[in-house]
Motif scaffolding. Structure first.
Motif, short mmCIF file in Angstrom:
data_model
loop_
_atom_site.label_atom_id
_atom_site.label_comp_id
_atom_site.label_asym_id
_atom_site.label_seq_id
_atom_site.Cartn_x
_atom_site.Cartn_y
_atom_site.Cartn_z
N PHE A 76 1.18 -1.59 -0.21
CA PHE A 76 -0.18 -0.14 0.27
C PHE A 76 0.97 0.80 -0.53
O PHE A 76 0.57 2.29 -0.67
N MET A 77 1.98 1.49 0.51
CA MET A 77 3.25 2.55 1.07
C MET A 77 3.28 2.83 -0.14
O MET A 77 3.77 4.25 -0.48
N THR A 78 3.38 1.69 -0.80
CA THR A 78 4.23 1.66 -1.92
C THR A 78 3.81 2.32 -3.65
O THR A 78 4.74 3.89 -4.09
N THR A 79 2.59 2.01 -3.23
CA THR A 79 1.12 2.73 -4.30
C THR A 79 1.18 4.62 -4.09
O THR A 79 1.00 4.67 -4.41
N PHE A 80 1.23 4.45 -2.40
CA PHE A 80 0.83 5.61 -2.27
C PHE A 80 1.88 7.07 -2.49
O PHE A 80 1.50 8.07 -3.22
N VAL A 81 3.09 6.62 -2.19
CA VAL A 81 4.27 6.93 -2.26
C VAL A 81 4.52 7.21 -3.36
O VAL A 81 4.88 8.70 -4.16
N ASN A 82 4.54 6.58 -4.76
CA ASN A 82 4.36 6.30 -6.23
C ASN A 82 3.62 7.05 -6.56
O ASN A 82 4.44 8.05 -7.28
N SER A 83 2.71 7.58 -6.38
CA SER A 83 1.75 8.11 -6.93
C SER A 83 1.85 9.64 -6.11
O SER A 83 1.20 10.66 -7.66
N TYR A 84 2.77 10.35 -6.02
CA TYR A 84 3.39 11.11 -5.28
C TYR A 84 4.29 11.69 -6.05
O TYR A 84 4.77 13.19 -6.14
N SER A 129 14.46 8.62 -1.55
CA SER A 129 14.51 7.98 -2.40
C SER A 129 13.07 7.40 -1.89
O SER A 129 13.31 8.13 -0.52
N ARG A 130 12.54 7.00 -3.01
CA ARG A 130 11.19 6.77 -2.70
C ARG A 130 11.35 5.29 -1.58
O ARG A 130 10.36 5.39 -0.71
N ARG A 131 11.86 4.95 -1.73
CA ARG A 131 12.54 3.10 -0.79
C ARG A 131 12.38 3.83 0.47
O ARG A 131 11.98 3.24 1.39
#
Length: 598
Positions: A403-411, A445-447
């Motif tokens: 979930f957090m990966t999608t959330f962060v990558n969407s912003y 980084s997003r990671r």
């Protein structure tokens, strides 16, 4: 008697009711429908920056006696804390009222059956009792299989993994076990060399200030059996201050009474760890990065909005527990059934945090922690045949990470976009001021951002669930397996004839249930307070990206499916579930709360 026992449970309400006037948590966005935005996309950057400055003045750091980490103070902080208490107080009052009523009935029922004459009689503490405070009793199998050595050992791989570590071939062994080969087929040194030996070390607990009850700081060895691959207990050494040189070493070769007492002494340590370490392990460790975020991120920033959701009403718990410490130290505090004083509990919890054991941020990422302890991906020794904690927690945490990966990558379209977020960079710098131990040295980084947010959710939803709420009362502090204190001194020689002389009285047993039922939230089972609903906030999601909304729905669906799996588990033909003689269901995502309740 019961009235005085309950005094410490009810004490919190006085401080709660004396709070300042109320206000909203997110004052910047309380009354608009604008989407949450990053700083470089805000149409009014000057107003945004000014609002953050106001927050910095209204949310400041103050010292706090319980939990080491800074605690918020200031006009805005005090108002938000008071507002949060509107959510937090009613369940506390409800639980206290239920415990008050049901404790009297439970004590009468136990006494009507002749009290406790053998360990098996402690089933009467739970059977048909506590319909509101603790209706289902300990987790299935604990009351019936507490004499099985696999219950003792597998508790360490489910309910209490936080002090378990694989002994490295280069480590110094803490104590000898003369009959290790007779028990395991290998000498202690061979077990160590082959990476089959594990340790729990609570020896520092022997230094705690005692009450009129008794305890010890124990060291325990466990091992992977060379033929069956089972994780089994090998030895327990209880340590008493001043008697270290004559400490006894207990093994399964000892008499049933001696070995049971040794196991319960180590269980007592795990119960104490659950009780006091969880304050810093989940609460303090999550609160201080959050406070730094409040002081640096706009209330329009999606990351702070997500943290607001995860960190639901976090500021009430340490004051409650601090009040409990003060009450426990008062001359009229009532009967003490812990082996050590409440002031010692506070000092020990603070020490554990200050050492970095519970405060270190990155080294407590769940995979990193388990690898460092040698429990997964160990370079030496065989893999654990069954590791229920990891099995369940990995499903939940990896779903949170997805979930957090999608959330962060969407912003953030790239890592450079993260690096260019001025508020995120300010947050990272603020964690140094806030004394967040082992926080990432950069957020570029997003990671890294995904890791931070995943860990924050893990601290409240998983660590707290295992060590409080669903956990603790159902496993690590259940009776007769884990008394909080013993009525007789720790023996100086083997040959215990009467275990019941050490065990809690009916009054002490009722006290133990009352004390830990304050954290239990059975009534929240299958409600929107559970992990399944961690991101199910439509007001929040409506102002986030469409990708985040889709990810929230997937997370909810995945957690519902996992809950169905957990509830379908059965004992096999050998009376085991995943190698355990009990059914560890603490991480059912439709039962475990998603936030650190108490």
């Amino acid at each position: 008697m019961i009235k005085s026992i309950l005094a410490s449970v009810l004490l919190a309400t006085a401080a709660v009711q004396a709070s300042p006037a109320l206000t909203e948590r997110g004052f910047e966005n309380a009354n608009n429908d604008d989407p949450y935005t990053l700083p470089n996309a805000d149409r009014n950057a000057r107003a945004r920056a000014a609002a953050i400055d106001v927050k910095r003045q209204g949310w400041q750091y103050s010292e706090f006696p319980m939990g080491v980490a800074y605690y918020p103070t200031g006009t805005l902080a005090n108002k938000t804390i008071a507002k949060d208490q509107e959510t937090w107080l009613p369940p506390i009052l409800e639980k206290s009222a239920a415990a008050t009523k049901e404790s009297v009935i439970a004590l009468a029922a136990i006494n009507s059956k002749g009290g406790f004459n053998k360990l098996e009689d402690y089933v009467n503490l739970y059977d048909g009792q506590w319909p509101e405070a603790f209706p289902e009793g300990p987790i299935p199998g604990i009351l019936t299989n507490f004499t099985d050595d696999r219950t003792f050992s597998m508790m360490r791989l489910s309910a209490a993994p936080y002090r378990v570590k694989r002994v490295k071939p280069s480590d110094t062994l803490l104590f000898p076990v003369d009959d290790a080969a007779a028990i395991t087929g290998l000498s202690l040194k061979q077990l160590q060399t082959q990476g089959r030996l594990f340790l729990q070390d609570f020896s520092e607990m022997k230094e705690l200030d005692p009450t009129d009850k008794f305890g010890a700081g124990c060291q325990g060895y466990f091992y992977i059996h060379p033929k069956s691959g089972d994780f089994l207990p090998l030895a327990v050494r209880p340590l008493v201050k001043g008697r270290e040189n004559s400490a006894l070493v207990y093994t399964p070769k000892d008499s049933a009474n001696d070995w049971m007492l040794a196991k319960m002494l180590l269980n007592q340590n795990d119960g104490w760890h659950t009780t006091w370490a969880h304050i810093t392990q989940s609460h303090s460790a999550a609160e201080i990065p959050y406070l730094a975020a409040i002081r640096t991120l706009s209330d329009s920033h999606p990351v702070l909005v997500m943290l607001n959701r995860i960190e639901k009403t976090p500021w009430n718990i340490r004051p409650l527990l601090q009040n409990g410490v003060v009450a426990g130290a008062a001359p009229d505090s009532g009967p003490a059934y812990y082996a050590w004083t409440s002031l010692s509990g506070r000092a020990w919890a603070n020490q554990v945090y200050a050492s970095g054991e519970t405060a270190n941020f990155q080294s407590n990422y769940y995979r990193t922690f388990l690898e460092n302890q040698g429990l997964i991906n160990s370079p030496v020794g065989p893999k654990l045949k069954s590791f229920p904690f990891y099995d369940d927690v990995s499903v939940i945490v990896e779903s949170i990470r997805e979930f957090m990966t999608t959330f962060v990558n969407s912003y953030y379209a790239s890592d450079s976009a993260v690096a260019k977020d001025s508020e995120l960079q300010a947050w990272q710098r603020e964690t140094v001021v806030a004394k967040v131990f082992d926080f990432p040295k950069s957020i570029t980084s997003r990671r890294t951002l995904i890791d931070i947010l995943t860990h924050q959710a893990y601290l409240g939803g998983v660590v707290h669930g295992v060590t409080s709420t669903n956990g603790a009362i159902g496993d690590t502090t259940s009776l007769p397996f884990a008394p909080a204190g013993f009525r007789q001194p720790i023996p100086t020689k083997k040959g215990v004839k009467d275990l019941m002389a050490f065990m809690p009285t009916p009054e002490g047993a009722v006290w133990q249930v009352v004390t830990y039922s304050a954290a239990n939230r059975f009534s929240w089972k299958d409600t929107n307070e559970t992990i399944t609903y961690m991101f199910e906030d439509q007001a929040m999601l409506s102002k986030m990206t469409s990708q985040t909304r889709v990810a929230a729905q997937k997370f909810k669906s995945d957690m519902n499916a996992f809950s169905t799996e957990v509830r379908a588990r059965k004992f096999d033909k050998d009376g085991l579930n995943r190698g355990m003689p009990f059914m560890w269901n603490v991480m059912d995502p439709n039962w475990a709360p998603y936030w650190s309740v108490v």
